[in-house]
Enzyme design. Structure first.
Site, mmCIF file in Angstrom:
data_model
loop_
_atom_site.group_PDB
_atom_site.id
_atom_site.type_symbol
_atom_site.label_atom_id
_atom_site.label_comp_id
_atom_site.label_asym_id
_atom_site.label_seq_id
_atom_site.Cartn_x
_atom_site.Cartn_y
_atom_site.Cartn_z
ATOM 1 C CB VAL A 61 1.819 0.124 4.787
ATOM 2 C CG1 VAL A 61 0.468 -0.396 5.291
ATOM 3 C CG2 VAL A 61 2.467 1.019 5.594
ATOM 4 C CG ASP A 86 6.691 12.505 8.179
ATOM 5 O OD1 ASP A 86 6.823 13.398 7.408
ATOM 6 O OD2 ASP A 86 7.134 11.360 7.689
ATOM 7 C CG LEU A 113 -1.877 -1.140 1.314
ATOM 8 C CD1 LEU A 113 -2.518 -0.878 2.775
ATOM 9 C CD2 LEU A 113 -3.063 -0.817 0.419
ATOM 10 N N GLY A 114 1.954 0.954 0.635
ATOM 11 C CA GLY A 114 2.782 2.312 0.527
ATOM 12 C C GLY A 114 4.147 1.979 1.446
ATOM 13 C CG PHE A 126 8.565 4.641 11.484
ATOM 14 C CD1 PHE A 126 9.556 4.515 12.136
ATOM 15 C CD2 PHE A 126 7.673 5.523 11.333
ATOM 16 C CE1 PHE A 126 9.911 5.675 13.105
ATOM 17 C CE2 PHE A 126 7.840 6.785 11.864
ATOM 18 C CZ PHE A 126 9.035 6.911 13.008
#
Ligand SMILES: *[C@@H]1O[C@H](CO)[C@@H](O)[C@H](O)[C@H]1NC(C)=O
Ligand SMILES: *[C@@H]1O[C@H](CO)[C@@H](O)[C@H](O)[C@H]1NC(C)=O
Ligand SMILES: *[C@@H]1O[C@H](CO)[C@@H](O)[C@H](O)[C@H]1NC(C)=O
Ligand SMILES: *[C@@H]1O[C@H](CO)[C@@H](O)[C@H](O)[C@H]1NC(C)=O
Ligand SMILES: *[C@@H]1O[C@H](CO)[C@@H](O)[C@H](O)[C@H]1NC(C)=O
Ligand SMILES: *[C@@H]1O[C@H](CO)[C@@H](O)[C@H](O)[C@H]1NC(C)=O
Ligand SMILES: *[C@@H]1O[C@H](CO)[C@@H](O)[C@H](O)[C@H]1NC(C)=O
Ligand SMILES: *[C@@H]1O[C@H](CO)[C@@H](O)[C@H](O)[C@H]1NC(C)=O
Ligand SMILES: *[C@@H]1O[C@H](CO)[C@@H](O)[C@H](O)[C@H]1NC(C)=O
Ligand SMILES: *[C@@H]1O[C@H](CO)[C@@H](O)[C@H](O)[C@H]1NC(C)=O
Length: 802
Positions: free
Chosen positions: A508, A617, A500-501, A505
């Site tokens: 996903v 962020d 998804l992305g 970190f």
């Protein structure tokens, strides 16, 4: 006996001279005190048009008398200035307010003892005169030239600011013009609060006992206060101006109405309030105040008290405490706070015990200790006599000395975190509290028992159902987090195939659980954390729940794998909706809702959850949208997982150029206001539907934030800033508010930026903002378009400073 000096003549030196030759004239000139004359007993002077009156008054049921100024025609008496705040007199017939030839105005008792004095002196040798003007200013001037002002009450405000007055710093006399409230309705002596301009600054703050507490201005210069809608919709009654020149730095305001009384005051509660009395009004109408809720005013209930916004009496003492000075406590003077009914005997730890208090916002000024469990935290507190409370929630917090700002949470914000207050074990009153609550506790236990029973049966049923559906059962931690097995997640994500992305970190992936629940699975990278520590941090993140935050469902910690499982957001991120070719165009209403929702989520992280969290962020990629396009902030709290030892990594990983506040580059401390900056940049993108940095290469003029601030400061049409895809379809008021608040958010000095909670209020139209200045950093960008990333050490997690 009639008035022989016509009001307007008094200013004319020649006529005044004439008047001075007739004794009758002097005694009847009711708006001046001439040199050598005095005021005593029930004598008063009034301003030329009879608006204000000056003389002795008695506040409330007090036995004391003070010299003050009040509105002559308004009832009840509203005092706007007091001379002898700290030195009352008990008898007015023997007290005189006397003006000496040299311009020294003095309050004397028995014609000799000085109670109060202006200590002013005319530099020229002529005679002087003291008069009350129609704006409420009491001035001592040269008797022959009223423009030579020797002393004026506007230079010595008490709790009220009137149109024509100034607040700020006088650079010539080095005097500070600030407001201080009365102690209580019967005592005009200065209370602990003050409203003043910060040293060398341009922002007003509310101070408490000498410390800055609540930022109040900076972003409300300009025309801000509109009269109550029924009387004059969209019309302004006053405008505020901040001016700084060689003489001083001041805030002044001007009223737009002649027949309207307005006053601005610092209340006993520590709130600044703006009142209006318009034509036909029968009382003062409050039109603006800060803080909006009294419980948000710093230490408003004093030490060892609890503030409950839902209770009409607001302030109460903590259990085991009683008002220190009951007489003034009844008058809502809480500055003395509360006192232990039974003093603590510290020689023996058995002599104190702790009372658990639920649903309170913890007081400020806690210290954190590194002990591993609640029992050790409790002992640490018991062992130090100055420790007055503790709380344990993965970390140990203790409080020493006075407890200030304990606030009962409103019902919707309750988190149920326990707070342990130290009380004397021998306290009879405490015993009573204990026994009465025991009964309640018993019923509570029954209810809990029944509920637990139900939950147990339900859980068993659910587990059985799940078992049937999938091979692996789900283990829950803390009843809100699910502990996943790695192989189940691999199966759910089809071996991590649907990405998804990719965030700072980790990546996903989309997944589907056997019961067809969609999940988002985040595989964390670069974590060298023990499983136990990881679990603790994850539990903290899991406990942070808000409608505008993405919910953490569970996690997986097997061997070196560290995975977080979130709710799946069907409408993806704001990034794809705003910037990518997308058949769905978010209309203005949806965008405005996203802006408000995001602000709410951030406000929650900053202020309401127990551990304050700076997101660090904020950008469209991290704003996710649920099925109803309601925004949910993602990626919060993760900085904690990375740990302090890796903070350097963190800084470079966190933050995205284009959204980073100037303090990231200057090395100053990062506060929640860094998020406010990023939010401002985000808001501009929501408005424009394009990346801010898009214009950066083409020169500063086309850098979009520059265009926004230019148009907003010049008051030009903000519709030109709107995403062209919306074809001008937007609520003009909302658009204007959004543009203005965005510009305030991206101010250089973090102090000029509003808090997220204030942003929410402004966007909702609950409060208004003035015209923002153009941020300096935009000018600096011109010289150095891409400021280098830095490597200062910053931790984007909790920040316990107020
Ligand atoms: C002022 O005081 C005098 C004497 O004490 C009294 O006679 C008079 O009525 C008072 N005037 C007012 C307006 O109260
Ligand atoms: C003003 O008068 C008071 C009382 O008489 C006196 O103590 C003080 O020194 C005077 N100040 C000046 C500047 O004359
Ligand atoms: C009054 O004082 C002002 C300021 O010192 C001065 O400019 C003005 O000429 C004076 N007026 C008269 C009538 O002396
Ligand atoms: C405020 O300005 C004065 C004079 O310009 C300076 O001496 C002082 O250090 C400044 N104070 C602060 C806190 O910046
Ligand atoms: C106010 O501050 C002073 C020291 O600056 C301190 O002694 C005093 O106790 C404080 N008052 C209260 C009510 O906290
Ligand atoms: C500063 O004060 C002086 C003397 O009172 C006055 O002449 C001057 O106009 C003032 N400057 C400004 C900018 O108000
Ligand atoms: C306010 O007063 C000014 C002059 O004193 C007058 O010209 C103006 O018409 C007044 N405005 C209103 C609204 O009464
Ligand atoms: C409100 O506060 C007062 C004083 O602390 C207390 O006696 C009373 O029970 C409270 N009322 C409610 C409804 O909580
Ligand atoms: C509390 O302290 C007092 C005085 O030091 C002592 O006499 C008493 O026994 C203590 N009470 C308890 C319960 O330990
Ligand atoms: C208790 O706390 C105070 C204030 O922080 C500190 O000065 C003192 O040393 C502590 N006492 C003990 C026994 O730890």
């Amino acid at each position: 006996m009639k008035f022989t000096c016509r009001n307007n003549f008094i200013y004319k030196p020649v006529l005044l001279l004439l008047c001075l030759t007739f004794d009758a004239c002097i005694s009847m000139a009711t708006h001046v005190i001439s040199a050598g004359q005095s005021l005593s007993g029930n004598q008063t002077i009034t301003s030329p048009s009879g608006i204000f009156e000056l003389g002795f008054f008695t506040p409330g049921n007090s036995q004391n008398y003070y010299i003050g100024i009040w509105y002559k025609k308004l009832s009840p008496q509203t005092v706007v200035w007091v001379a002898n705040r700290n030195q009352p007199v008990s008898d007015t017939s023997s007290s005189t307010l006397q003006l000496f030839q040299n311009g020294n105005l003095t309050l004397l008792v028995q014609s000799k003892t000085e109670i109060w004095s202006t200590h002013s002196m005319s530099t020229v040798s002529h005679s002087t005169v003291a008069m009350l003007l129609d704006n409420g200013n009491f001035v001592i001037t040269d008797a022959f030239n009223s423009s030579v002002v020797i002393w004026q009450s506007f230079d010595h405000p008490t709790d009220t600011w009137l149109p024509g007055g100034k607040l700020g710093h006088n650079k010539l006399t080095k005097e500070k013009l600030s407001l201080t409230p009365w102690r209580n309705p019967q005592n005009p002596a200065p209370g602990l609060f003050s409203f003043e301009l910060e040293q060398n600054g341009t922002s007003f703050w509310l101070f408490w006992n000498g410390s800055k507490t609540y930022w109040t201005s900076g972003y409300w210069t300009g025309k801000i206060f509109s009269l109550v809608p029924e009387t004059a919709a969209n019309d302004y009654i006053a405008s505020f101006t901040f001016a700084s020149n060689e003489n001083g730095s001041y805030f002044t305001y001007a009223s737009a109405y002649n027949d309207t009384f307005i006053r601005f005051m610092l209340e006993i509660t520590g709130q600044i309030k703006f009142y209006v009395w318009g034509k036909g009004f029968t009382q003062w109408t409050l039109i603006w105040m800060r803080p909006n809720e009294q419980c948000d005013a710093y230490a408003t209930c004093g030490a060892f008290s609890i503030c409950n916004q839902q209770n009409a009496s607001l302030c109460g003492c903590l259990p085991g405490f009683e008002p220190k000075v009951p007489k003034v406590w009844k008058l809502k003077d809480h500055s003395n706070g509360c006192l232990r009914k039974t003093p603590l005997q510290c020689n023996d730890v058995r002599n104190s015990t702790f009372l658990v208090i639920h649903d309170v916002l913890h007081p400020v000024n806690s210290e954190s200790l590194t002990v591993e469990n609640i029992e050790k935290c409790r002992l640490a507190c018991l062992r130090n006599c100055s420790c007055t409370a503790f709380a344990y929630d993965n970390q140990c917090l203790i409080w020493k000395g006075d407890l200030l700002n304990v606030k009962l949470l409103p019902s919707e914000g309750k988190v149920g975190k326990d707070w342990h207050l130290r009380v004397a074990a021998s306290d009879n009153e405490y015993q009573k509290i204990g026994s009465t609550s025991k009964i309640k506790r018993k019923t509570a236990w029954i209810v809990i028992g029944v509920l637990l029973g139900f939950t147990f049966i339900l859980t068993i049923v659910m587990i059985l159902v799940r078992r049937r559906q999938s091979a692996g059962a789900l283990e829950t931690v803390d009843d809100y987090l699910v502990l996943f097995k790695y192989r189940d997640l691999r199966r759910a994500t089809k071996n991590f195939s649907e990405k998804l992305g990719e965030g700072a970190f980790g990546s996903v992936f989309k997944g589907v659980l056997p019961d067809s629940t969609a999940i988002a699975v985040k595989e964390l990278k670069s974590l060298n954390q023990g499983e136990k520590q990881f679990r603790n941090e994850v539990r903290t993140i899991g406990s942070i729940q808000h409608i505008n935050l993405v919910r953490l469902w569970g996690f997986c910690a097997e061997a070196s794998k560290r995975i977080l499982v979130y709710d799946y957001m069907p409408n993806g991120s704001l990034q794809s909706l705003l910037f990518q070719k997308n058949p769905i165009i978010l209309d203005w209403k949806a965008r405005y809702n996203i802006a408000i929702g995001t602000a709410r989520g951030l406000a929650y992280l900053h202020e309401d959850c127990r551990e304050r969290i700076i997101h660090c962020d904020i950008k469209p990629e991290n704003i996710l949208l649920d099925a109803e396009y309601s925004p949910k902030l993602g990626d919060f709290g993760l900085a904690k997982l990375i740990g302090r030892q890796n903070s350097r990594v963190l800084t470079t990983m966190r933050g995205t150029v284009g959204y980073l506040a100037p303090e990231w580059f200057s090395g100053e401390a990062i506060t929640p206001k860094a998020d406010v900056f990023s939010y401002g940049m985000l808001l501009i993108e929501i408005i424009s539907g394009r990346r801010n940095r898009q214009g950066l290469d083409e020169g500063l003029e086309s850098f979009f934030p520059i265009q926004v601030t230019n148009i907003v400061t010049k008051g030009e049409d903000v519709v030109t800033l709107l995403d062209y895809k919306l074809e001008g379809q937007a609520d003009k008021d909302e658009l204007t508010r959004a543009c203005k608040v965005a510009c305030w958010c991206i101010q250089d000095d973090e102090k000029d930026r509003p808090k997220m909670r204030e942003v929410v209020q402004i966007l909702q139209g609950v409060s208004d903002v003035g015209i923002p200045p153009i941020p300096q950093f935009l000018q600096r960008l011109n010289e150095n378009p891409i400021e280098a990333t830095s490597s200062q050490e910053t931790i984007c997690t909790s920040n316990s400073s107020a």
